[in-house]
Design a protein around this motif. Structure first.
Motif, PDB file in Angstrom:
ATOM      1  N   GLU A   1       0.831  -1.202   0.000  1.00  0.00           N
ATOM      2  CA  GLU A   1       0.000   0.000   0.000  1.00  0.00           C
ATOM      3  C   GLU A   1       0.869   1.257   0.000  1.00  0.00           C
ATOM      4  OE1 GLU A   1      -3.274   2.234   2.905  1.00  0.00           O
ATOM      5  OE2 GLU A   1      -2.894   0.084   3.127  1.00  0.00           O
ATOM      6  N   LYS A   2       1.915   1.272   0.813  1.00  0.00           N
ATOM      7  CA  LYS A   2       2.810   2.430   0.887  1.00  0.00           C
ATOM      8  C   LYS A   2       3.571   2.617  -0.415  1.00  0.00           C
ATOM      9  CE  LYS A   2       6.962   3.939   3.416  1.00  0.00           C
ATOM     10  NZ  LYS A   2       8.048   3.232   2.736  1.00  0.00           N
ATOM     11  N   ALA A   3       4.043   1.525  -0.998  1.00  0.00           N
ATOM     12  CA  ALA A   3       4.809   1.606  -2.244  1.00  0.00           C
ATOM     13  C   ALA A   3       3.955   2.170  -3.375  1.00  0.00           C
ATOM     14  CB  ALA A   3       5.343   0.229  -2.616  1.00  0.00           C
ATOM     15  N   VAL A   4       2.705   1.739  -3.452  1.00  0.00           N
ATOM     16  CA  VAL A   4       1.821   2.221  -4.511  1.00  0.00           C
ATOM     17  C   VAL A   4       1.464   3.692  -4.277  1.00  0.00           C
ATOM     18  CG1 VAL A   4      -0.495   2.001  -5.480  1.00  0.00           C
ATOM     19  CG2 VAL A   4       0.902  -0.035  -5.112  1.00  0.00           C
ATOM     20  N   LEU A   5       1.155   4.069  -3.032  1.00  0.00           N
ATOM     21  CA  LEU A   5       0.836   5.466  -2.729  1.00  0.00           C
ATOM     22  C   LEU A   5       2.020   6.359  -3.065  1.00  0.00           C
ATOM     23  CD1 LEU A   5      -0.948   7.672  -1.514  1.00  0.00           C
ATOM     24  CD2 LEU A   5      -0.068   7.041   0.750  1.00  0.00           C
TER      25      LEU A   5
END
Length: 311
Positions: free
Chosen positions: A233-237
């Motif tokens: 989730e953090k990588a995509v955001l």
């Protein structure tokens, strides 16, 4: 940009200039927040689309009887101003920062007039760099600028003003924010680059590498180069925010998914991130989301993810 594109000398200088400008604006806001007089409001990073073009304002101070506009400069080289001319390293600049500032103030006055607020806008250049790199020896510039060590004193003096109230600062701020553009744009346009050469996937936040495995693990992406495991989730955001900056003049749309069309196991995460973190601009066959024009760490405060990174 430097993590996604091989920068030329011109592009590298452009990137450094924009980074320096942004850092200066952040420093100015921090200093002012420590001494901001009661009942005054500071608005920062405002963008307006006018009939005759676009304009962006670093900071506006709104009191109950005046509106002041600040343009922040973070000039790291040696600059001189004399006889109405700016020079740096022996070179004469084609632009005059004071003239540009005056013109920006006139544009703001015209905008305020359209909103039913008739007032003269006081404008000031702010030289935010810690070292005294700007030397001004021109009486015409007196009172038109502040240096870093003068900022706190200037704002403390404003608190002593006792003029009669003309309006409520909150009401003026609301009117300006309603008129402000939802779409931010850089004041200096990026140097043209070949977008087909930009790497649009996830960049490892550990080593900066591009060899990212997004499908093996359910909740993490894994760097094949250094082994860093980052919350999916953090990588995509983080990646969506970076790509939004590269496409600064466009809203975020589901077309963003096309950047990952060959990557299995991440489409659902992108959909989830768009809905969770970005405000909808318009709905239709596909939703448009407001482009924050900021990197993840600047656009969102106190981020907490369900799954932690594993270095």
């Amino acid at each position: 940009m430097s993590q996604r594109y091989e920068l030329t000398g011109e592009n590298q200088r452009h990137l450094e200039k924009m980074q320096s400008g942004y850092q200066g604006e952040v420093q100015f806001e921090k200093i002012v927040s420590e001494v901001l007089p009661n009942k005054m409001l500071l608005l920062t990073d405002l963008a307006f689309e006018m009939r005759y073009g676009e304009t962006q304002i670093d900071a506006l101070l709104i009191s109950n009887n005046a509106i002041r506009m600040f343009e922040v400069k973070n000039l790291l080289s040696q600059y001189q101003y004399h006889d109405g001319v700016w020079t740096t390293n022996g070179w004469k600049l084609s632009r005059d920062y004071f003239t540009q500032m005056k013109r920006a103030g006139e544009i703001l006055e015209a905008l305020l007039d359209e909103m039913g607020i008739r007032t003269e806008v006081e404008t000031k250049l702010v030289f935010i760099q810690e070292e005294d790199t700007v030397q001004i020896s021109d009486s015409r510039a007196e009172g038109l600028y502040l240096k870093r060590w003068q900022i706190k004193k200037y704002f403390k003096e404003l608190e002593k003003e006792t003029y009669g109230a003309k309006w409520r600062p909150e009401e003026v701020a609301v009117k300006l924010m309603k008129r402000a553009s939802r779409r931010k744009f850089p004041k200096v346009r990026p140097v043209d680059v070949d977008k087909t050469q930009i790497y649009r996937g996830i960049v490892c936040c550990g080593c900066g590498g591009h060899k990212i495995d997004v499908g093996t693990e359910r909740y993490h992406v894994v760097c094949r180069s250094c082994g860093y495991r980052e919350s999916k989730e953090k990588a995509v955001l983080r990646t969506l925010c970076d790509l939004a900056i590269l496409d600064y003049d466009q809203p975020l749309t589901r077309r963003t998914l096309n950047y990952y069309q060959d990557t299995k196991g991440i489409h659902n995460t992108i959909r989830h991130v768009l809905k969770k973190y970005f405000k909808v601009h318009s709905r239709g066959r596909t939703a448009d989301y407001i482009n924050p024009m900021k990197r993840m760490e600047d656009a969102f405060d106190d981020l907490k993810f369900r799954f932690r990174d594993i270095p």
